[in-house]
Design an enzyme around this catalytic site. Sequence first.
Site, PDB file in Angstrom:
ATOM      1  CB  ALA A   1      -0.930  -0.023   1.210  1.00  0.00           C
TER       2      ALA A   1
ATOM      3  CD  GLU B   1       6.356  -1.385  -1.656  1.00  0.00           C
ATOM      4  OE1 GLU B   1       6.289  -1.844  -2.798  1.00  0.00           O
ATOM      5  OE2 GLU B   1       6.701  -2.057  -0.665  1.00  0.00           O
TER       6      GLU B   1
ATOM      7  NE  ARG C   1       7.847 -11.614   3.245  1.00  0.00           N
ATOM      8  CZ  ARG C   1       8.165 -10.571   2.461  1.00  0.00           C
ATOM      9  NH1 ARG C   1       7.508 -10.361   1.333  1.00  0.00           N
ATOM     10  NH2 ARG C   1       9.150  -9.759   2.809  1.00  0.00           N
TER      11      ARG C   1
ATOM     12  CG  PHE D   1      12.866   2.413  -0.424  1.00  0.00           C
ATOM     13  CD1 PHE D   1      14.187   2.520   0.010  1.00  0.00           C
ATOM     14  CD2 PHE D   1      11.870   2.257   0.554  1.00  0.00           C
ATOM     15  CE1 PHE D   1      14.513   2.515   1.372  1.00  0.00           C
ATOM     16  CE2 PHE D   1      12.195   2.232   1.918  1.00  0.00           C
ATOM     17  CZ  PHE D   1      13.506   2.365   2.323  1.00  0.00           C
TER      18      PHE D   1
ATOM     19  CD  GLU E   1      11.793  -3.608  -3.596  1.00  0.00           C
ATOM     20  OE1 GLU E   1      11.355  -2.486  -3.257  1.00  0.00           O
ATOM     21  OE2 GLU E   1      11.242  -4.672  -3.277  1.00  0.00           O
TER      22      GLU E   1
HETATM   23  O1  PAY Z   1       9.684 -10.805  -3.583  1.00  0.00           O
HETATM   24  O2  PAY Z   1      11.400  -9.602  -3.977  1.00  0.00           O
HETATM   25  C1  PAY Z   1      10.514  -9.962  -3.240  1.00  0.00           C
HETATM   26  C2  PAY Z   1      10.352  -9.391  -1.876  1.00  0.00           C
HETATM   27  C3  PAY Z   1      11.079  -8.142  -1.599  1.00  0.00           C
HETATM   28  C4  PAY Z   1      10.247  -7.028  -0.992  1.00  0.00           C
HETATM   29  C5  PAY Z   1       9.391  -7.569   0.140  1.00  0.00           C
HETATM   30  O3  PAY Z   1       9.834  -7.630   1.299  1.00  0.00           O
HETATM   31  O4  PAY Z   1       8.248  -7.924  -0.134  1.00  0.00           O
HETATM   32  C6  PAY Z   1      11.162  -5.931  -0.504  1.00  0.00           C
HETATM   33  C7  PAY Z   1      10.505  -4.800   0.255  1.00  0.00           C
HETATM   34  C8  PAY Z   1       9.242  -4.363  -0.459  1.00  0.00           C
HETATM   35  O5  PAY Z   1       9.292  -3.712  -1.504  1.00  0.00           O
HETATM   36  O6  PAY Z   1       8.179  -4.669   0.045  1.00  0.00           O
HETATM   37  C9  PAY Z   1      11.453  -3.639   0.482  1.00  0.00           C
HETATM   38  C10 PAY Z   1      10.842  -2.439   1.153  1.00  0.00           C
HETATM   39  C11 PAY Z   1      11.859  -1.337   1.411  1.00  0.00           C
HETATM   40  C12 PAY Z   1      10.237  -2.805   2.508  1.00  0.00           C
HETATM   41  O7  PAY Z   1       9.100  -2.436   2.752  1.00  0.00           O
HETATM   42  O8  PAY Z   1      10.912  -3.458   3.302  1.00  0.00           O
HETATM   43 ZN    ZN Z   2       6.927  -3.897  -1.550  1.00  0.00          ZN
END
Ligand code: PAY
Ligand code: ZN
Length: 315
Positions: free
Chosen positions: A72, A74, A145, A198, A272
């Site tokens: 949300a 981002e 997730r 990011f 990102e």
């Molecule tokens: O699938 O590449 C992936 C996961 C990476 C991202 C995640 O944690 O879902 C990385 C984070 C994101 O964009 O949500 C990084 C950012 C800065 C965060 O909120 O930690």
């Molecule tokens: Zn994200």
Amino acid sequence: NRTSGRLSFDTIHRYETVDAYLVELAQKYQTVSVVSAGKSFEGRDIKYLKISTTNFQDSSKPIIMIQSLIHAREWITLPVSLYAIEKLVVDITDRDLVDKIDWIILPITNPDGYEFTHTNTRFWRKNRSNGHMVGNICLGVDLNRNFDFNWGTLSGNSACSETFHGSGAFSEPETAIVRNIVNEYRKRLELYLDIHSFGSLTLYGYGSGELPANGLTLNVMGVRMAQAIDAVKWNSNPNYRVGNIAMILYPVSGGASDYVQAIGIPHSFTFELPAYRNQQGINGFLVDPDFIEQAGYETWEGIKAGARFLLEYSR
Ligand code: PAY
Ligand code: ZN
């Protein structure tokens, strides 16, 4: 907010504005159709665009899918989808990519969370579902997730965690919608891009650290996309880094791009986008109004490089 039916790039538009815009585009342009893929937890329509010069009927064409705002807060990811739409429909400068590829663009994957960041909590990440809750605490599931790949093994098993994986894989309507889209087009879907912020990263699977069989190709493609962005990026922003999610960032399970890679889509990436930074430092999720159009522009350079790599070397 609009110039001749287009969405401006001087602000981050709300859900209803974008939703109406998608419908309008489909009415106005023959190459565009809008699909209501289902409802979010709070009942908002989740729409995506199909863009095709052959009405999605040519089975020899690859499909590229771009998705944004699964998280949300981002906000800067939204103009990336809107810019791609603009370049594929309204202001076409790369005719080959419109002719040779069918496109699916899903601009607002998590509309409930997104609206909540406008009305209540600017840095909200998850969706707004409460199906998993015991008592009245810790709303929301991290949609990135909640996909069915290594689900629940490497992240957030507490409802209060920012990376809570939900009560089961695809427990959330928003992730089930993405699953259904990807599965519907899986025979022709050849490149999937999940746009986040990011970090200035181009990431490929798997979040466990295990590499897909075509990991080397993914790396080359990732480098091509990153270099294309770096060539036009703001000087003050860092170069993109490219690599496996777990190696470059941290271990992740249940991620969208992992799921898509695992079901056999050959090229799947998480982008990102660059962090917001000013003299005071970094608060990555904030948006510099001057960067909105630039984010769209530079990321589109990366997307084009990926599309061309696909057409020339990896089909
Ligand atoms: O699938 O590449 C992936 C996961 C990476 C991202 C995640 O944690 O879902 C990385 C984070 C994101 O964009 O949500 C990084 C950012 C800065 C965060 O909120 O930690
Ligand atoms: Zn994200």
